[in-house]
Design a protein around this motif. Structure first.
Motif, PDB file in Angstrom:
ATOM      1  N   ASN A  67      39.161  43.639  29.897  1.00 36.04           N
ATOM      2  CA  ASN A  67      39.680  44.571  30.909  1.00 36.04           C
ATOM      3  C   ASN A  67      39.978  43.846  32.219  1.00 36.04           C
ATOM      4  O   ASN A  67      41.018  44.096  32.849  1.00 36.04           O
ATOM      5  CB  ASN A  67      38.688  45.708  31.150  1.00 36.04           C
ATOM      6  N   ARG A  68      39.066  42.946  32.626  1.00 36.90           N
ATOM      7  CA  ARG A  68      39.320  42.182  33.849  1.00 36.90           C
ATOM      8  C   ARG A  68      40.545  41.291  33.688  1.00 36.90           C
ATOM      9  O   ARG A  68      41.369  41.187  34.596  1.00 36.90           O
ATOM     10  CB  ARG A  68      38.102  41.320  34.205  1.00 36.90           C
ATOM     11  N   THR A  69      40.689  40.665  32.535  1.00 32.40           N
ATOM     12  CA  THR A  69      41.842  39.806  32.285  1.00 32.40           C
ATOM     13  C   THR A  69      43.125  40.625  32.316  1.00 32.40           C
ATOM     14  O   THR A  69      44.142  40.192  32.878  1.00 32.40           O
ATOM     15  CB  THR A  69      41.691  39.095  30.928  1.00 32.40           C
ATOM     16  N   THR A  70      43.106  41.806  31.727  1.00 29.28           N
ATOM     17  CA  THR A  70      44.283  42.685  31.733  1.00 29.28           C
ATOM     18  C   THR A  70      44.669  43.052  33.158  1.00 29.28           C
ATOM     19  O   THR A  70      45.859  43.017  33.516  1.00 29.28           O
ATOM     20  CB  THR A  70      44.005  43.949  30.911  1.00 29.28           C
ATOM     21  N   ARG A  71      43.676  43.394  33.975  1.00 27.89           N
ATOM     22  CA  ARG A  71      43.969  43.736  35.379  1.00 27.89           C
ATOM     23  C   ARG A  71      44.562  42.536  36.125  1.00 27.89           C
ATOM     24  O   ARG A  71      45.517  42.675  36.889  1.00 27.89           O
ATOM     25  CB  ARG A  71      42.702  44.228  36.083  1.00 27.89           C
ATOM     26  N   ARG A  72      44.015  41.347  35.866  1.00 28.31           N
ATOM     27  CA  ARG A  72      44.538  40.154  36.524  1.00 28.31           C
ATOM     28  C   ARG A  72      45.961  39.860  36.070  1.00 28.31           C
ATOM     29  O   ARG A  72      46.823  39.503  36.882  1.00 28.31           O
ATOM     30  CB  ARG A  72      43.633  38.958  36.230  1.00 28.31           C
ATOM     31  N   VAL A  73      46.237  40.004  34.782  1.00 25.76           N
ATOM     32  CA  VAL A  73      47.598  39.765  34.270  1.00 25.76           C
ATOM     33  C   VAL A  73      48.560  40.777  34.883  1.00 25.76           C
ATOM     34  O   VAL A  73      49.679  40.421  35.279  1.00 25.76           O
ATOM     35  CB  VAL A  73      47.617  39.822  32.728  1.00 25.76           C
ATOM     36  N   ASP A  74      48.152  42.039  34.964  1.00 26.69           N
ATOM     37  CA  ASP A  74      49.016  43.056  35.576  1.00 26.69           C
ATOM     38  C   ASP A  74      49.324  42.703  37.033  1.00 26.69           C
ATOM     39  O   ASP A  74      50.467  42.837  37.486  1.00 26.69           O
ATOM     40  CB  ASP A  74      48.361  44.439  35.495  1.00 26.69           C
ATOM     41  N   THR A  75      48.309  42.259  37.762  1.00 29.83           N
ATOM     42  CA  THR A  75      48.511  41.868  39.160  1.00 29.83           C
ATOM     43  C   THR A  75      49.473  40.692  39.251  1.00 29.83           C
ATOM     44  O   THR A  75      50.393  40.682  40.091  1.00 29.83           O
ATOM     45  CB  THR A  75      47.164  41.493  39.806  1.00 29.83           C
ATOM     46  N   LEU A  76      49.282  39.699  38.381  1.00 31.20           N
ATOM     47  CA  LEU A  76      50.170  38.536  38.387  1.00 31.20           C
ATOM     48  C   LEU A  76      51.594  38.917  38.007  1.00 31.20           C
ATOM     49  O   LEU A  76      52.560  38.377  38.582  1.00 31.20           O
ATOM     50  CB  LEU A  76      49.643  37.450  37.438  1.00 31.20           C
ATOM     51  N   GLU A  77      51.759  39.827  37.061  1.00 31.06           N
ATOM     52  CA  GLU A  77      53.102  40.286  36.688  1.00 31.06           C
ATOM     53  C   GLU A  77      53.775  40.981  37.861  1.00 31.06           C
ATOM     54  O   GLU A  77      54.969  40.764  38.116  1.00 31.06           O
ATOM     55  CB  GLU A  77      53.036  41.225  35.480  1.00 31.06           C
ATOM     56  N   ASP A  78      53.022  41.797  38.574  1.00 29.47           N
ATOM     57  CA  ASP A  78      53.583  42.479  39.748  1.00 29.47           C
ATOM     58  C   ASP A  78      54.019  41.467  40.805  1.00 29.47           C
ATOM     59  O   ASP A  78      55.113  41.582  41.378  1.00 29.47           O
ATOM     60  CB  ASP A  78      52.567  43.451  40.349  1.00 29.47           C
ATOM     61  N   ARG A  79      53.167  40.469  41.051  1.00 36.29           N
ATOM     62  CA  ARG A  79      53.529  39.441  42.037  1.00 36.29           C
ATOM     63  C   ARG A  79      54.735  38.641  41.572  1.00 36.29           C
ATOM     64  O   ARG A  79      55.614  38.299  42.377  1.00 36.29           O
ATOM     65  CB  ARG A  79      52.339  38.515  42.276  1.00 36.29           C
ATOM     66  N   PHE A  80      54.814  38.345  40.271  1.00 36.86           N
ATOM     67  CA  PHE A  80      55.957  37.603  39.737  1.00 36.86           C
ATOM     68  C   PHE A  80      57.243  38.400  39.919  1.00 36.86           C
ATOM     69  O   PHE A  80      58.270  37.845  40.325  1.00 36.86           O
ATOM     70  CB  PHE A  80      55.730  37.279  38.262  1.00 36.86           C
ATOM     71  N   GLU A  81      57.188  39.698  39.605  1.00 33.45           N
ATOM     72  CA  GLU A  81      58.380  40.530  39.772  1.00 33.45           C
ATOM     73  C   GLU A  81      58.802  40.587  41.236  1.00 33.45           C
ATOM     74  O   GLU A  81      59.993  40.582  41.552  1.00 33.45           O
ATOM     75  CB  GLU A  81      58.112  41.930  39.223  1.00 33.45           C
ATOM     76  N   GLU A  82      57.812  40.623  42.124  1.00 31.04           N
ATOM     77  CA  GLU A  82      58.122  40.627  43.555  1.00 31.04           C
ATOM     78  C   GLU A  82      58.811  39.318  43.953  1.00 31.04           C
ATOM     79  O   GLU A  82      59.832  39.323  44.655  1.00 31.04           O
ATOM     80  CB  GLU A  82      56.824  40.800  44.352  1.00 31.04           C
ATOM     81  N   HIS A  83      58.264  38.200  43.496  1.00 24.79           N
ATOM     82  CA  HIS A  83      58.877  36.895  43.800  1.00 24.79           C
ATOM     83  C   HIS A  83      60.249  36.768  43.148  1.00 24.79           C
ATOM     84  O   HIS A  83      61.171  36.190  43.741  1.00 24.79           O
ATOM     85  CB  HIS A  83      57.964  35.753  43.333  1.00 24.79           C
ATOM     86  N   GLU A  84      60.386  37.300  41.953  1.00 19.51           N
ATOM     87  CA  GLU A  84      61.676  37.252  41.266  1.00 19.51           C
ATOM     88  C   GLU A  84      62.721  38.045  42.047  1.00 19.51           C
ATOM     89  O   GLU A  84      63.859  37.608  42.212  1.00 19.51           O
ATOM     90  CB  GLU A  84      61.522  37.798  39.848  1.00 19.51           C
ATOM     91  N   GLY A  85      62.319  39.205  42.545  1.00 20.95           N
ATOM     92  CA  GLY A  85      63.233  40.006  43.364  1.00 20.95           C
ATOM     93  C   GLY A  85      63.616  39.280  44.637  1.00 20.95           C
ATOM     94  O   GLY A  85      64.794  39.263  45.034  1.00 20.95           O
ATOM     95  N   ASN A  86      62.638  38.637  45.280  1.00 20.22           N
ATOM     96  CA  ASN A  86      62.934  37.861  46.498  1.00 20.22           C
ATOM     97  C   ASN A  86      63.885  36.708  46.182  1.00 20.22           C
ATOM     98  O   ASN A  86      64.785  36.393  46.967  1.00 20.22           O
ATOM     99  CB  ASN A  86      61.648  37.320  47.120  1.00 20.22           C
TER     100      ASN A  86
END
Length: 108
Positions: A67-86
Protein backbone atom coordinates in the motif's frame (compact mmCIF):
# COMPACT_ATOMS: atom_id res chain seq x y z
CA UNK A 1 -23.19 -74.57 48.48
CA UNK A 2 -24.75 -72.56 45.68
CA UNK A 3 -23.58 -72.91 42.13
CA UNK A 4 -24.24 -70.61 39.16
CA UNK A 5 -23.70 -72.15 35.72
CA UNK A 6 -21.59 -74.83 37.36
CA UNK A 7 -19.23 -72.40 39.14
CA UNK A 8 -19.06 -71.77 42.86
CA UNK A 9 -19.08 -68.27 44.32
CA UNK A 10 -15.33 -68.22 44.91
CA UNK A 11 -14.65 -69.27 41.29
CA UNK A 12 -17.02 -66.57 39.98
CA UNK A 13 -15.34 -63.91 42.14
CA UNK A 14 -11.90 -65.03 40.92
CA UNK A 15 -13.05 -64.71 37.28
CA UNK A 16 -14.57 -61.27 37.94
CA UNK A 17 -11.33 -60.15 39.60
CA UNK A 18 -9.23 -61.41 36.68
CA UNK A 19 -11.52 -59.82 34.07
CA UNK A 20 -11.62 -56.53 36.00
CA UNK A 21 -7.83 -56.45 36.35
CA UNK A 22 -7.21 -57.28 32.67
CA UNK A 23 -9.95 -54.86 31.55
CA UNK A 24 -8.58 -52.10 33.79
CA UNK A 25 -5.09 -52.68 32.39
CA UNK A 26 -6.39 -52.55 28.81
CA UNK A 27 -8.33 -49.36 29.53
CA UNK A 28 -5.24 -47.80 31.14
CA UNK A 29 -3.09 -48.76 28.11
CA UNK A 30 -5.73 -47.42 25.73
CA UNK A 31 -5.94 -44.17 27.71
CA UNK A 32 -2.14 -43.87 27.68
CA UNK A 33 -1.98 -44.50 23.93
CA UNK A 34 -4.73 -41.99 23.20
CA UNK A 35 -3.22 -39.38 25.51
CA UNK A 36 0.29 -39.68 24.05
CA UNK A 37 -1.11 -39.77 20.51
CA UNK A 38 -3.25 -36.70 21.01
CA UNK A 39 -0.42 -34.82 22.74
CA UNK A 40 1.65 -35.20 19.59
CA UNK A 41 -1.24 -34.04 17.46
CA UNK A 42 -1.92 -31.20 19.88
CA UNK A 43 1.71 -30.08 19.71
CA UNK A 44 1.71 -30.20 15.92
CA UNK A 45 -1.60 -28.35 15.82
CA UNK A 46 -0.32 -25.60 18.13
CA UNK A 47 2.80 -25.28 15.94
CA UNK A 48 0.56 -25.00 12.88
CA UNK A 49 -1.54 -22.33 14.58
CA UNK A 50 1.62 -20.37 15.48
CA UNK A 51 2.88 -20.64 11.90
CA UNK A 52 -0.48 -19.47 10.53
CA UNK A 53 -0.41 -16.50 12.93
CA UNK A 54 3.14 -15.69 11.84
CA UNK A 55 2.12 -15.98 8.18
CA UNK A 56 -0.89 -13.74 8.80
CA UNK A 57 1.38 -11.13 10.43
CA UNK A 58 3.83 -11.35 7.54
CA UNK A 59 1.00 -10.96 5.01
CA UNK A 60 -0.20 -7.87 6.88
CA UNK A 61 3.30 -6.40 6.69
CA UNK A 62 3.52 -7.18 2.98
CA UNK A 63 0.11 -5.60 2.39
CA UNK A 64 1.15 -2.51 4.33
CA UNK A 65 4.37 -2.24 2.32
CA UNK A 66 2.48 -2.74 -0.95
CA UNK A 67 0.00 0.00 0.00
CA UNK A 68 2.83 2.41 0.82
CA UNK A 69 4.57 1.55 -2.45
CA UNK A 70 1.33 2.12 -4.38
CA UNK A 71 0.89 5.54 -2.76
CA UNK A 72 4.49 6.46 -3.57
CA UNK A 73 4.11 5.32 -7.20
CA UNK A 74 0.89 7.34 -7.52
CA UNK A 75 2.66 10.42 -6.15
CA UNK A 76 5.57 9.92 -8.54
CA UNK A 77 3.20 9.47 -11.49
CA UNK A 78 1.44 12.71 -10.59
CA UNK A 79 4.77 14.55 -10.37
CA UNK A 80 5.88 13.02 -13.68
CA UNK A 81 2.69 14.14 -15.41
CA UNK A 82 3.20 17.62 -13.97
CA UNK A 83 6.78 17.74 -15.27
CA UNK A 84 5.66 16.32 -18.60
CA UNK A 85 3.06 19.08 -18.90
CA UNK A 86 5.67 21.71 -18.03
CA UNK A 87 8.03 20.23 -20.64
CA UNK A 88 5.31 20.41 -23.33
CA UNK A 89 4.69 24.05 -22.48
CA UNK A 90 8.44 24.78 -22.67
CA UNK A 91 8.72 22.93 -25.99
CA UNK A 92 5.86 24.97 -27.41
CA UNK A 93 7.50 28.18 -26.23
CA UNK A 94 10.84 27.09 -27.70
CA UNK A 95 9.15 26.22 -31.00
CA UNK A 96 7.41 29.59 -31.04
CA UNK A 97 10.68 31.39 -30.26
CA UNK A 98 12.49 29.44 -32.98
CA UNK A 99 9.84 30.40 -35.53
CA UNK A 100 10.04 33.99 -34.42
CA UNK A 101 13.85 34.03 -34.60
CA UNK A 102 13.98 32.32 -38.01
CA UNK A 103 11.33 34.68 -39.36
CA UNK A 104 13.32 37.61 -38.06
CA UNK A 105 16.57 36.30 -39.59
CA UNK A 106 14.89 35.45 -42.91
CA UNK A 107 13.35 38.91 -43.13
CA UNK A 108 16.75 40.65 -42.93
Amino acid sequence: MHHIMGYSWDEIMAMVTIFATVGGGLIWLLHLAIKSGTEGISNKLSQLINQVDSLNHMMSLIESTANRTTRRVDTLEDRFEEHEGNAKVRNQRITALEKEIFRYENSK
